[in-house]
Design an enzyme around this catalytic site. Structure first.
Site, PDB file in Angstrom:
ATOM      1  CE  LYS A   1      38.558  48.288  49.054  1.00 52.81           C
ATOM      2  NZ  LYS A   1      37.798  48.183  47.802  1.00 52.81           N
TER       3      LYS A   1
ATOM      4  CD  GLU B   1      32.960  45.811  50.833  1.00 53.71           C
ATOM      5  OE1 GLU B   1      33.075  44.702  51.415  1.00 53.71           O
ATOM      6  OE2 GLU B   1      33.908  46.361  50.238  1.00 53.71           O
TER       7      GLU B   1
ATOM      8  CB  SER C   1      37.565  39.396  48.705  1.00 51.07           C
ATOM      9  OG  SER C   1      36.610  39.839  47.774  1.00 51.07           O
TER      10      SER C   1
ATOM     11  CE  LYS D   1      34.630  41.842  45.283  1.00 50.79           C
ATOM     12  NZ  LYS D   1      34.601  43.250  45.717  1.00 50.79           N
TER      13      LYS D   1
ATOM     14  CG  ASP E   1      34.894  49.627  49.075  1.00 49.00           C
ATOM     15  OD1 ASP E   1      35.733  50.543  49.049  1.00 49.00           O
ATOM     16  OD2 ASP E   1      35.093  48.539  48.485  1.00 49.00           O
TER      17      ASP E   1
ATOM     18  CG  ASP F   1      32.029  44.380  47.895  1.00 47.10           C
ATOM     19  OD1 ASP F   1      31.209  45.258  47.588  1.00 47.10           O
ATOM     20  OD2 ASP F   1      33.268  44.537  47.816  1.00 47.10           O
TER      21      ASP F   1
ATOM     22  N   GLY G   1      40.738  45.792  50.634  1.00 39.40           N
ATOM     23  CA  GLY G   1      41.907  45.452  49.825  1.00 39.40           C
ATOM     24  C   GLY G   1      41.680  45.763  48.367  1.00 39.40           C
TER      25      GLY G   1
ATOM     26  CE  LYS H   1      34.670  42.091  49.613  1.00 42.26           C
ATOM     27  NZ  LYS H   1      35.256  43.421  49.855  1.00 42.26           N
TER      28      LYS H   1
HETATM   29  O1  SMG Z   1      42.450  42.644  48.052  1.00 49.42           O
HETATM   30  O2  SMG Z   1      41.605  40.730  48.624  1.00 49.42           O
HETATM   31  C1  SMG Z   1      41.558  41.786  48.030  1.00 49.42           C
HETATM   32  C2  SMG Z   1      40.314  42.089  47.229  1.00 49.42           C
HETATM   33  C3  SMG Z   1      39.235  42.601  48.087  1.00 49.42           C
HETATM   34  O3  SMG Z   1      37.071  42.421  47.145  1.00 49.42           O
HETATM   35  C4  SMG Z   1      38.067  43.101  47.290  1.00 49.42           C
HETATM   36  N1  SMG Z   1      38.165  44.329  46.774  1.00 49.42           N
HETATM   37  O4  SMG Z   1      35.284  46.328  46.379  1.00 49.42           O
HETATM   38  O5  SMG Z   1      36.226  45.615  48.124  1.00 49.42           O
HETATM   39  C5  SMG Z   1      36.163  45.685  46.906  1.00 49.42           C
HETATM   40  C6  SMG Z   1      37.112  44.927  46.019  1.00 49.42           C
HETATM   41  C7  SMG Z   1      37.680  45.800  44.983  1.00 49.42           C
HETATM   42  C8  SMG Z   1      38.584  45.070  44.090  1.00 49.42           C
HETATM   43  S1  SMG Z   1      38.960  45.969  42.712  1.00 49.42           S
HETATM   44  C9  SMG Z   1      39.958  44.945  41.855  1.00 49.42           C
HETATM   45 MG    MG Z   2      34.181  46.598  48.194  1.00 44.98          MG
END
Ligand code: SMG
Ligand code: MG
Length: 373
Positions: free
Chosen positions: A262, A213, A135, A163, A238, A188, A290, A161
């Site tokens: 998750k 996402e 990500s 953001k 999510d 995402d 994650g 992925k």
């Molecule tokens: O654990 O590699 C990882 C991060 C994956 O992008 C990720 N998580 O919304 O999916 C999500 C985000 C939330 C992260 S909150 C710090």
């Molecule tokens: Mg997410």
């Protein structure tokens, strides 16, 4: 089985690089760690809460208070015959699912170590390796984005992925897609858009994405169902899916084509497996999300991702993508085929590096059950 002692820790473990989403930026893990002990056996779990209420309503401080005032005493007062019993212990707790999940993971680990079973086999997982991706947070500019993605691709990640947020969506996605035409790519938004952006989000259909996402509100299902009728790319929920019931509502409304599971977000592995089974029955693929977990939480995610309907790569990257040094002595490493190997040692398989953990622990308390009589 009765848990005799619970140790709680808050940690501050810096990331190798800041992680930026559509709405916030994180510099370190502030997870709550739970160590449970019974009959001389120990289990560990992680609540991957953030420093502020930006991903969901929980924070490192709320989890710390909940754990000491409610969750640890409730667990110490309970008789457990199997790990699934923890869900019943916490059924009365409203929200605070990440805090609960840390305890639930620890009990799974404890039962596995007590009986010599791996978490994968306890959960009914089948794969020995699970496909993973990386990500990539919001970057300062497009050149940096291309360099960062290029480094991950060179390291062996076959799924990326991005953001996204308003002003950082179509252009970064187009550029990455053009640079790597065959890369498995998804985006995402972490709840930053509204239905007013539907036509704009539909432009992402041009980039052959696996999924989009959580574009809309963190607690919405209904508007996502409307958006899924406008956008061709599968919507993946999510934040909105916090329980098996929420998954059922989303499936019934056809609010998404994919679900990100998750286990921490839904209160633990038992609820996560229920969502997995429900999605499988509905023909909806799932993948493991994650929360930048340490090696403790990562081991739970990897075991879960070995279940059959986890057919898309997870956000479960190698430990080195997050930390210069993890708090386990057996951190996950990326295999050449963009997979992580699922541990087959008893419990989660995570071996705690207690010396290093002590160095990154900012608070620690020990709670014991009341003696009988
Ligand atoms: O654990 O590699 C990882 C991060 C994956 O992008 C990720 N998580 O919304 O999916 C999500 C985000 C939330 C992260 S909150 C710090
Ligand atoms: Mg997410």
């Amino acid at each position: 089985m009765k848990i005799e002692q619970i140790e709680l820790r808050r940690i501050a473990l810096p990331y190798v690089a800041p992680f930026e989403t559509s709405g916030w930026r994180e510099l370190a893990s502030h997870a709550l760690l739970v160590r449970v002990e019974a009959d001389g056996v120990v289990g560990w779990g992680e609540s991957p809460v953030g420093i502020g209420p930006w991903y969901n309503e929980e924070t490192s401080s709320t989890a710390w208070v909940m754990a000491q005032e409610h969750l640890a005493p409730m667990l110490l007062a309970s008789e457990l015959n199997r790990p699934e019993d923890v869900a019943a212990v916490y059924a009365r707790v409203r929200g605070n699912r990440m805090a609960c999940a840390g305890f639930e993971f620890a009990v799974w680990d404890l039962f596995g170590r007590a009986t010599g079973q791996s978490l994968r086999s306890m959960l009914g997982g089948q794969r020995e390796r699970v496909e993973v991706g990386v990500s990539v947070g919001v970057q300062p500019d497009l050149d940096t984005l291309l360099r960062v993605v290029g480094d991950y691709v060179a390291a062996g990640y076959q799924r990326v992925k991005l953001k996204i947020k308003p002003g950082w969506d179509l252009e970064p996605t187009r550029l990455v897609r053009e640079t790597w035409p065959d890369l498995r790519l998804q985006v995402d938004a972490n709840s930053i858009y509204t239905l007013d952006h539907a036509a704009h989000l539909a432009k992402l259909d041009a980039y052959d994405l696996l999924l989009i996402e959580q574009p809309l509100a963190h607690d919405d299902i209904v508007d996502h169902a409307k958006l899924q009728r406008i956008v061709q790319t599968p919507i993946c929920l999510d934040e909105s899916i916090v329980s098996p019931d929420h998954a059922r509502w989303a499936l019934e409304l056809r609010a998404c084509g994919v679900i990100n599971i998750k286990p921490s977000r839904v209160g633990g592995l038992h609820a996560a497996r229920q969502i997995h089974d429900m999605a499988a029955a509905a023909g909806v693929p799932v993948w493991c999300g994650g929360m930048l977990e340490t090696g403790i939480g990562r081991a739970a995610n990897v075991a879960l991702a070995s279940l059959p309907n986890f057919t898309l790569p997870g956000d479960i990257s190698a430990s080195a993508r997050y930390f210069a040094r993890d708090i386990v002595t057996n951190p996950f490493v990326l295999n050449a085929d963009s997979t992580l190997t699922v541990p087959d040692a008893p419990g989660s398989g995570a071996d705690i590096d207690v010396d290093f953990l002590d160095q990154v622990t900012v608070e620690k308390v020990i709670l014991r059950g009341r003696l009988a009589g």
